[in-house]
Design an enzyme around this catalytic site. Structure first.
Site, mmCIF file in Angstrom:
data_model
loop_
_atom_site.group_PDB
_atom_site.id
_atom_site.type_symbol
_atom_site.label_atom_id
_atom_site.label_comp_id
_atom_site.label_asym_id
_atom_site.label_seq_id
_atom_site.Cartn_x
_atom_site.Cartn_y
_atom_site.Cartn_z
ATOM 1 N N ASP A 1 -23.162 -1.218 -33.916
ATOM 2 C CA ASP A 1 -21.809 -0.674 -34.082
ATOM 3 C C ASP A 1 -20.716 -1.735 -34.075
ATOM 4 O O ASP A 1 -19.591 -1.452 -34.501
ATOM 5 C CB ASP A 1 -21.513 0.334 -32.960
ATOM 6 C CG ASP A 1 -22.440 1.534 -32.995
ATOM 7 O OD1 ASP A 1 -23.021 1.799 -34.067
ATOM 8 O OD2 ASP A 1 -22.593 2.200 -31.952
ATOM 9 N N GLU B 1 1.435 3.761 2.055
ATOM 10 C CA GLU B 1 2.253 4.109 3.212
ATOM 11 C C GLU B 1 3.539 3.291 3.252
ATOM 12 O O GLU B 1 4.621 3.817 3.532
ATOM 13 C CB GLU B 1 1.446 3.885 4.498
ATOM 14 C CG GLU B 1 0.166 4.704 4.568
ATOM 15 C CD GLU B 1 -1.051 3.982 4.015
ATOM 16 O OE1 GLU B 1 -2.158 4.246 4.502
ATOM 17 O OE2 GLU B 1 -0.889 3.153 3.087
ATOM 18 N N HIS C 1 0.836 -1.199 0.000
ATOM 19 C CA HIS C 1 0.000 0.000 0.000
ATOM 20 C C HIS C 1 0.871 1.250 0.000
ATOM 21 O O HIS C 1 2.099 1.182 0.141
ATOM 22 C CB HIS C 1 -0.936 -0.015 1.197
ATOM 23 C CG HIS C 1 -1.998 -1.070 1.124
ATOM 24 N ND1 HIS C 1 -2.989 -1.196 2.067
ATOM 25 C CD2 HIS C 1 -2.224 -2.054 0.206
ATOM 26 C CE1 HIS C 1 -3.787 -2.210 1.738
ATOM 27 N NE2 HIS C 1 -3.334 -2.746 0.626
ATOM 28 N N GLY D 1 -26.697 2.921 -26.078
ATOM 29 C CA GLY D 1 -27.685 3.699 -26.811
ATOM 30 C C GLY D 1 -28.777 4.223 -25.897
ATOM 31 O O GLY D 1 -28.743 4.026 -24.669
#
Length: 376
Positions: free
Chosen positions: A206, A55, A53, A298
């Site tokens: 599409d 730190e 992480h 859409g």
């Protein structure tokens, strides 16, 4: 009480968090900088899930440079974790470094943390300040916070339209209403999401890939299709071997088995009003640790998500063109009163010449998230 330099250094921590925008899912994007006597000692950001992480990265960066962290100030964009997950608690690493202060942008509503990280630091005699640039930190992680708070991801729909709100001609032509610059920015939003969601109509009309192509990314989001009848063609380009989810109410085991060979997962959902229950879809995604959903669809799916109250944010690219009678952005029932309109609040505008990008959100929903990360 905040010190004069705190805003400067927290902004640096936010920059660190933004640098891993496409990396950390399902974990939040977190940045950390360590400062002493107004000098930067170390910095870091959360790595890929299972990695260190922010730190810990910042501590290692400072130690590799030979710095003593005793008496320093840590600036962290999210409350340090206090539990064992895939990595040890970050709060233990901070306490071991013996800083004088820790400044935190926002608290973590994760039930496994929920103020415990802050309490642990205070019990160790470390001065803790919270809520510095909390809204800016939230803007980097709305999906993670939404999932922790509500069990479902944060959802935006990406829209491209003319000035009169039209997204395609009736003959299907829509490429391209907006400019290359606007389309490239849209790929950034695809890249930061966990899932790119579309509908069967978009696939049929599409035949899109829906992948991130305009910028480098270490991972592609999962593509997902809402297809109540499971009518999607097996030859669709979206089935390119990378993960795709198909949400349907119709089970066709033979077709599902064929698509499984193309890395397609069929998820059978409950039916609602003859279609896939979209609430159930987002609840399922939340359980899969999906933080952010980017919709490109859409007017049918956009309208269904809007009516179901599942769109948190609108990402609208508007070209300075007038199309006249053409397809609109949302298919919705006719309203009888203006006060029946769906109300969003604009919060950001940006130009991508010659187009304009507008962002709008449900402000009350955003305020709920913000209130959840403010340490009381």
């Amino acid at each position: 009480m905040n010190q004069p330099d705190d805003f400067y250094w927290m902004n640096k921590a936010l920059e660190q968090a933004a640098s891993v925008m496409f990396v950390t899912t399902p974990n939040p994007r977190v940045g950390c900088v360590i400062v002493k006597n107004r000098q930067l000692l170390g910095q870091g950001a959360t790595q890929k899930a299972g990695g260190p992480h922010a730190e810990v990265c910042a501590i290692h960066n400072a130690q590799d440079n030979g710095h003593d962290l005793a008496g320093s100030t840590f600036y962290v964009t999210l409350e340090p974790c206090s539990h064992y997950g895939k990595t040890p608690p970050c709060v233990d690493a901070i306490i071991a470094a013996r800083p004088a202060r820790v400044v935190i942008a926002m608290a973590d509503p994760n039930p496994l943390v929920g103020g415990r990280g802050i309490a642990r630091l205070q019990e160790a005699g470390i001065e803790v300040h919270c809520n510095l640039l909390a809204e800016q930190a939230l803007a980097l992680n709305p999906g993670f916070i939404s999932r922790m708070l509500t069990g479902r991801p944060w959802v935006w729909t990406k829209l491209a339209s003319s000035l009169d709100g039209r997204m395609a001609l009736y003959n299907g032509q829509s490429q391209w209403i907006t400019s290359a610059a606007a389309r490239a920015d849209g790929h950034y939003w695809r890249a930061r999401s966990c899932v790119v969601l579309t509908g069967l109509g978009t696939v049929l009309h599409d035949d899109p890939l829906m992948t991130v192509r305009s910028l480098a990314t270490p991972r592609q989001p999962v593509r997902a299709i809402i297809d109540s009848r499971f009518a999607v063609p097996e030859t669709a380009r979206i089935f390119n071997g990378e993960p795709v989810w198909v949400f349907t109410t119709h089970l066709d085991e033979a077709k599902a088995a064929r698509l499984l060979a193309k890395n397609v997962q069929l998820i059978v959902m409950p039916e609602k009003n003859g279609h896939v229950d979209l609430d159930a879809v987002l609840a399922w995604m939340g359980k899969q640790q999906i933080n952010e959903v980017h919709v490109e669809a859409g007017p049918g799916l956009n309208g269904a998500l809007l009516q179901a109250g599942l769109l948190d944010e609108l990402l609208l690219y508007m070209a300075p063109k007038i199309l006249g009678d053409a397809h609109g952005l949302f298919r919705l029932p006719v309203l009888n009163e203006l006060d029946q309109a769906y109300q969003f609040d604009f919060f950001e505008t940006q130009t991508f010449a010659p187009d304009l990008r507008l962002r709008a959100r449900l402000q009350n929903r955003w305020d709920t998230l913000l209130n959840s990360v403010v340490h009381k």
